[in-house]
Design an enzyme around this catalytic site. Sequence first.
Site, mmCIF file in Angstrom:
data_model
loop_
_atom_site.group_PDB
_atom_site.id
_atom_site.type_symbol
_atom_site.label_atom_id
_atom_site.label_comp_id
_atom_site.label_asym_id
_atom_site.label_seq_id
_atom_site.Cartn_x
_atom_site.Cartn_y
_atom_site.Cartn_z
ATOM 1 N N GLY A 272 41.517 38.525 38.761
ATOM 2 C CA GLY A 272 40.653 39.653 38.456
ATOM 3 C C GLY A 272 40.769 40.091 37.012
ATOM 4 N N CYS A 273 40.843 41.410 36.818
ATOM 5 C CA CYS A 273 40.888 41.963 35.468
ATOM 6 C C CYS A 273 42.164 41.592 34.715
ATOM 7 C CB CYS A 273 40.752 43.482 35.534
ATOM 8 S SG CYS A 273 39.179 44.047 36.237
ATOM 9 N N ALA A 274 43.213 41.230 35.433
ATOM 10 C CA ALA A 274 44.469 40.845 34.778
ATOM 11 C C ALA A 274 44.375 39.474 34.125
ATOM 12 C CB ALA A 274 45.622 40.853 35.786
ATOM 13 N N ALA A 275 43.315 38.720 34.436
ATOM 14 C CA ALA A 275 43.238 37.331 33.977
ATOM 15 C C ALA A 275 43.112 37.206 32.469
ATOM 16 C CB ALA A 275 42.083 36.616 34.667
ATOM 17 N N PHE B 270 45.602 44.446 33.577
ATOM 18 C CA PHE B 270 45.980 44.890 34.923
ATOM 19 C C PHE B 270 44.926 44.434 35.922
ATOM 20 C CE2 PHE B 270 47.197 48.503 32.006
ATOM 21 C CZ PHE B 270 48.509 48.087 31.838
#
Length: 369
Positions: free
Chosen positions: A137-140, A333
């Site tokens: 997700g956004c942590a990628a 995150f």
Amino acid sequence: MPVLCCPAVAVPEYTITHEQTLSLARSLYRGHEQLPLALRLIGNTGVSKRHVVQPLEKTLRHPGLEARTETYEAEAKARVPDVVERALAHAGLGPRDIDVIIYVSCTGFMMPSLTAWMINALGFRYDCRQIPIAQLGCAAGGAAINRAHDFCAAHPGSNALIVACEFCSLCYQPTDLTVGNMLSNGLFGDAVAAAVVRGSGGTGVSLEANGSYLVPDSEDWIAYRVRPTGFHFMLDRRVPGTMKQLAPALSSLAAQHQRDVSTQGFYLIHAGGPRILDDLSHYLAVPPEKFRFSRATLADYGNIASAVVLDALRRLFEEGGCPPGALGMIAGFGPGITAEISLGRWVTDTPDPTERSGDTPAVATEGPS
């Protein structure tokens, strides 16, 4: 040390303003008992406008998962080459100088990954490694930077290309009436971004250390439910308070490398929402102004998932960068709840584009950013 160079970022031509978002929510969810809560949450996102890959009337229709997957692939192939070309030019390299492509996306699925198409279509070597990351997700975005760092450290002199392709609007679910889904409809935007990590030389963030942290037993706080209509975004009410648990991980990594987390020269932080930045400022004792790049991304583009940290870095470059030697932190995150953290320092150098293959770097062009 490997150096994260200036990113290239592009957003689609279609826009949705904050006022349009609120009006749509009132219309689409009229009579919903939790509409007042959803409107309040959307009103507090700090998002002024967002960009989407299709006109609004088309975005609001769901043609089926197969059609959306076809749109994802077509839009990725149409929009990724520009940011790749510009990112390579920023780094003073050509396609054949790249040893690994790290492709991140959580908003569409292809097999083989877009990396295979990029190698065939954009002139990369056939022995270029491929690392697709699809489920962070956004942590990628943070994870991609960390894996590029690891690869270049393990293979001295190698260069890595990071590509983030997020079309969040293709995950819109008109029949999903949960508050988390209603909020996501007012928060997420579309963008593509790319950046090169040079194994030697370059101007940008010299990557010195990285780490990861998972909040225990938090798998269900941010998640996709995969259903016949595609990805359904799930958001737990505990998510806005996660910085209380993640801030110590950022502090700990900094301390392990003899740094004070509260006095870094720059911070490139994933902007999932304004409370994340407000809480992180509080728990780390960092002046709110230090997160201005992340706030600007959120205001201009919304939450663009894995591309946020790259856009925040682009804004730092546009401001003129930092004094050489300035210490900094990058953090993404996402689901898990996971934090991907990098420590680095600002370096300035004049890259030599003939250093390895003799490729002529592509000419940088200005595009939507």
